[in-house]
Design an enzyme around this catalytic site. Structure first.
Site, PDB file in Angstrom:
ATOM      1  N   HIS A 222      -9.643 -27.220 -36.978  1.00  0.00           N
ATOM      2  CA  HIS A 222     -10.660 -26.413 -36.242  1.00  0.00           C
ATOM      3  C   HIS A 222     -10.920 -27.699 -35.224  1.00  0.00           C
ATOM      4  O   HIS A 222     -12.259 -28.223 -34.829  1.00  0.00           O
ATOM      5  CB  HIS A 222     -12.007 -26.245 -37.106  1.00  0.00           C
ATOM      6  CG  HIS A 222     -11.527 -25.276 -38.016  1.00  0.00           C
ATOM      7  ND1 HIS A 222     -11.394 -24.609 -37.629  1.00  0.00           N
ATOM      8  CD2 HIS A 222     -11.669 -25.787 -39.563  1.00  0.00           C
ATOM      9  CE1 HIS A 222     -10.937 -23.825 -38.983  1.00  0.00           C
ATOM     10  NE2 HIS A 222     -11.633 -24.293 -40.407  1.00  0.00           N
TER      11      HIS A 222
ATOM     12  N   LYS B 144       1.144  -1.095   0.068  1.00  0.00           N
ATOM     13  CA  LYS B 144      -0.047  -0.085   0.522  1.00  0.00           C
ATOM     14  C   LYS B 144       0.652   1.302  -0.109  1.00  0.00           C
ATOM     15  O   LYS B 144       0.568   2.079  -0.694  1.00  0.00           O
ATOM     16  CB  LYS B 144      -0.510  -0.244   0.825  1.00  0.00           C
ATOM     17  CG  LYS B 144      -1.637   1.145   1.479  1.00  0.00           C
ATOM     18  CD  LYS B 144      -2.574   1.244   2.223  1.00  0.00           C
ATOM     19  CE  LYS B 144      -3.796   1.947   2.355  1.00  0.00           C
ATOM     20  NZ  LYS B 144      -4.538   2.164   3.920  1.00  0.00           N
TER      21      LYS B 144
END
Length: 525
Positions: free
Chosen positions: A284, A135
Site C-alpha cells: 500500500h 487531413k
C-alpha cells in the site's frame, strides 16, 4: 501511388526507403539536404523549387509553403471539382509525404542554445505539410517515423497502402505535431522576462513554465482503478529515461493493475537509491521491509523479517539481478508476491517462479534517473514540483547533542534516513544492522507513528534496543522523541527546524542519546 515528397531532418533509413519507392515507379520530390543526400545516392530526385517555380528563400524558412505543394497534398481525389482545379493550375498530386521536423528538442537541450538558435529550430513548413497530408489521409500516406517505412513498403508491394494504415499514420502525425508545438510552448513560456531583448544570448529559463504541456500515450487499459468501480489505464511518456518504472519488461504473470503500478513505482524508486545489494518490500505504497546485505538473498531475508505479515501480497524490488538462491528463499517463506522487480531475473530464478502464474515478474534497467517533474491532480488543476532527489551525505549531518554517534550508528542513521524518505508522512523508522526493524507510516501524529513502528517490531519479534530512528520531519515537542527512546532508540536522525529544537536537543542529552540534524525534510504525501 505516383509521387512522394521527402524532407527529413532524421535521415535514418531514408535513402533505402527512397530507393525502394523508386523501384516501385514512384517519382521523388525533395528539399535541401534530403535532396542532396538522395542525389548523391544516385537516385533521380526533383527539387521542390522546380515544382513551385520559386527558389528556397529566407535561409530555408520558405521552401514548401506553396499552392503547388499544398494543393497536391490537400486535393480530394474523389471530388471532380478538386481534380479540375489541379488540372487548371497544372498541379500534380502528392500521394506520399515523408517529413520529420527540425530538431527543436535537441537544440534547446544544449547548454549553449541561444534564443535565436531555438527560434531557427522551429519548423514551419514541415508541420504545415504534415497537417495537410494527415487531413487528407484517405488519399495521402504520411510518414514521420522511420520505424513505419517497412510497413508502408510491404503494403505498397501488395494492393497498396491500406486505409487503416493511412488513418493510423495520420493520427500519429497529429499527436506528433501537438507534442512539437507543446514542446515549443514549454520552452518559450519558461523564458525569464527580458529574453526577447537578447536573442543572441543563452536565455534564463524559469523552472515552471507559464504554460505546461505534457503528452502521454496509452499503453494499456487496466481492469479497474484503485477500486473495481473505477476505470483506469496506463499512459507512458514518449521517451522515459532508463531507470524509470515505465521502461519495464514483463516476463510473466497477470496484467498489472492500477495499484500494482503505483506500489511498484514506490518500491523501485526506493531500492535503486541504495549502492549495496538491497531489497525493498512495499505494501500500500509504504515500505514494510527494507534491507541491504552482501547479496540479494541476504537483503531479502533481512527485509522479510521486518514485517512478514504485511509483506504478504506485497511488491518486491531488488537492485541486483534476482538469482536462484533468492528465488528459493522467497519460495521457502511461502510469500505471496504480487509483483517482483529487478534489473534482471536469471533463467534459474524464472524457472522456479514459472508455476506461480499470477506473480508478475518485471525487469527494469537500473539507472539513477528521476522524473523531470512530479504531478498531483487536484480539483480543476495540477500541482507540479521538482522530484525529491536529495540524498543527504554524511558531511551534511550536524551533531546537535553532547554525545556523538559512533561509526556504526552513523551507518544505521543514514540507512534509516534513506528509508524514511519513501515512507508516507508522518514517518518514523527504526533500523539497525542495515535493516528496518519497525516502520510507522501515514499517521496524523508523529507519536502515533512511533508507537505503530514499535508494535510492528514487537509483532515480528524484533528488539529495538540500541536501534537508530529516522523521523522524516522535525519533532515539534519532546514527547515523540521520548517515545522512540523509551522503545530502545540509541540515536536519532531528523531534519531539525522546530521552534522547540532546543527543548528536543535538551531531552536527547537528558536521555543520553546521540542526535543529528540533516537540514532536509522528506514529507511524502
Amino acid at each position: 501511388m505516383t509521387t512522394a515528397l521527402l524532407s527529413v531532418s532524421d535521415k535514418t533509413g531514408v535513402v533505402e526507403f527512397a530507393r525502394s519507392l523508386a523501384a516501385l515507379g514512384v517519382r521523388l520530390l525533395s528539399t535541401g539536404g534530403t535532396a542532396r543526400l538522395l542525389a548523391e545516392a544516385g537516385l533521380a530526385v526533383t527539387e521542390v523549387a522546380e515544382v513551385t517555380g520559386s527558389p528556397e528563400m529566407l535561409d530555408g524558412r520558405v521552401k514548401t509553403l506553396h499552392p503547388r505543394i499544398h494543393g497536391g497534398l490537400l486535393a480530394r481525389r474523389d471530388l471532380p471539382s478538386h481534380m479540375a482545379a489541379l488540372a487548371e493550375h497544372g498541379i500534380a498530386t502528392i500521394d506520399l509525404l515523408v517529413v520529420n521536423l527540425y530538431p527543436f528538442a535537441q537544440a534547446t537541450a544544449r547548454a549553449d542554445c541561444t534564443l535565436e538558435d531555438a527560434i531557427e529550430n522551429i519548423d514551419i513548413g514541415g508541420p504545415a505539410m504534415l497537417r495537410a497530408a494527415a487531413k487528407n489521409w484517405p488519399d495521402v500516406t504520411v510518414l514521420i517515423d522511420p520505424a513505419d517505412y517497412a510497413r508502408v513498403l510491404d503494403e505498397l508491394r501488395g494492393p497498396g497502402v491500406q486505409r487503416r494504415t493511412r488513418f493510423m499514420l495520420a493520427k500519429k502525425v497529429y499527436a506528433h505535431t501537438a507534442a512539437y508545438d507543446g514542446m515549443i510552448t514549454n520552452y518559450l513560456s519558461a523564458l525569464a522576462p527580458g529574453a526577447e531583448d537578447q536573442v543572441a544570448a543563452v536565455p534564463q529559463r524559469e523552472p515552471f513554465p507559464a504554460v505546461y504541456n505534457l503528452q502521454l500515450t496509452k499503453t494499456q487499459d487496466l481492469r479497474y482503478g484503485e477500486n473495481p468501480h473505477q476505470g483506469a489505464a496506463f499512459y507512458r511518456e514518449a521517451r522515459p529515461a532508463a531507470g524509470l518504472l515505465a521502461r519495464w519488461t514483463q516476463l510473466q504473470g497477470k496484467e498489472l493493475s492500477y495499484n500494482n503500478i503505483g506500489d511498484a513505482d514506490a518500491a523501485w524508486e526506493c531500492v535503486k537509491t541504495f549502492d549495496a545489494p538491497a531489497c525493498v518490500i512495499v505494501k500500500h505504497a509504504n515500505p514494510c521491509g527494507v534491507a541491504v546485505g552482501a547479496s540479494p538473498v541476504e537483503a531479502y531475508a533481512k527485509a522479510w523479517k521486518t514485517d512478514p505479515t504485511s509483506a504478504f501480497g506485497g511488491i518486491l524490488a531488488f537492485n541486483r539481478p534476482l538469482d536462484e538462491a533468492t528465488a528459493r528463499k522467497i519460495g521457502e517463506n511461502k510469500q505471496f508476491v504480487e509483483v517482483l522487480i529487478a534489473p534482471a531475473i536469471t533463467p534459474e530464478a524464472r524457472a522456479l517462479f514459472a508455476g506461480k502464474l499470477n506473480m508478475r515478474l518485471l525487469e527494469v534497467p537500473l539507472a539513477a534517473a528521476a522524473n523531470a517533474m512530479d504531478f498531483k491532480r487536484v480539483g480543476g488543476g495540477m500541482l507540479l514540483q521538482t522530484p525529491d532527489t536529495k540524498n543527504v551525505a554524511r558531511a551534511e549531518l550536524r551533531v546537535v547533542t553532547r554525545l556523538a554517534p559512533s561509526e556504526a550508528q552513523l551507518e544505521d542513521l543514514l540507512f534509516a534516513w534513506q528509508v524514511a524518505k519513501f515512507v508516507k508522512s508522518n514517518a518514523i523508522v527504526f533500523c539497525a544492522g542495515g535493516m528496518t526493524l519497525g516502520v510507522g507510516a501515514g499517521q496524523m501524529s508523529r507519536v502515533d507513528s512511533a508507537r505503530i513502528a514499535r508494535m510492528k517490531a514487537s509483532n515480528a519479534g524484533l528488539s529495538l534496543a540500541g536501534s537508530a530512528v529516522a523521523s522524516d520531519a522535525f519533532f515539534p515537542f519532546r514527547d515523540g522523541l521520548d517515545v522512540v527512546i523509551d522503545e530502545g532508540a540509541s540515536c536519532v536522525i531528523q531534519p531539525g527546524g522546530s521552534m522547540r529544537d532546543e527543548e528536543v536537543i535538551a531531552a536527547a542529552d537528558e536521555r543520553g542519546i546521540a542526535m543529528v540534524f540533516t537540514g532536509t525534510r522528506h514529507f511524502r504525501h
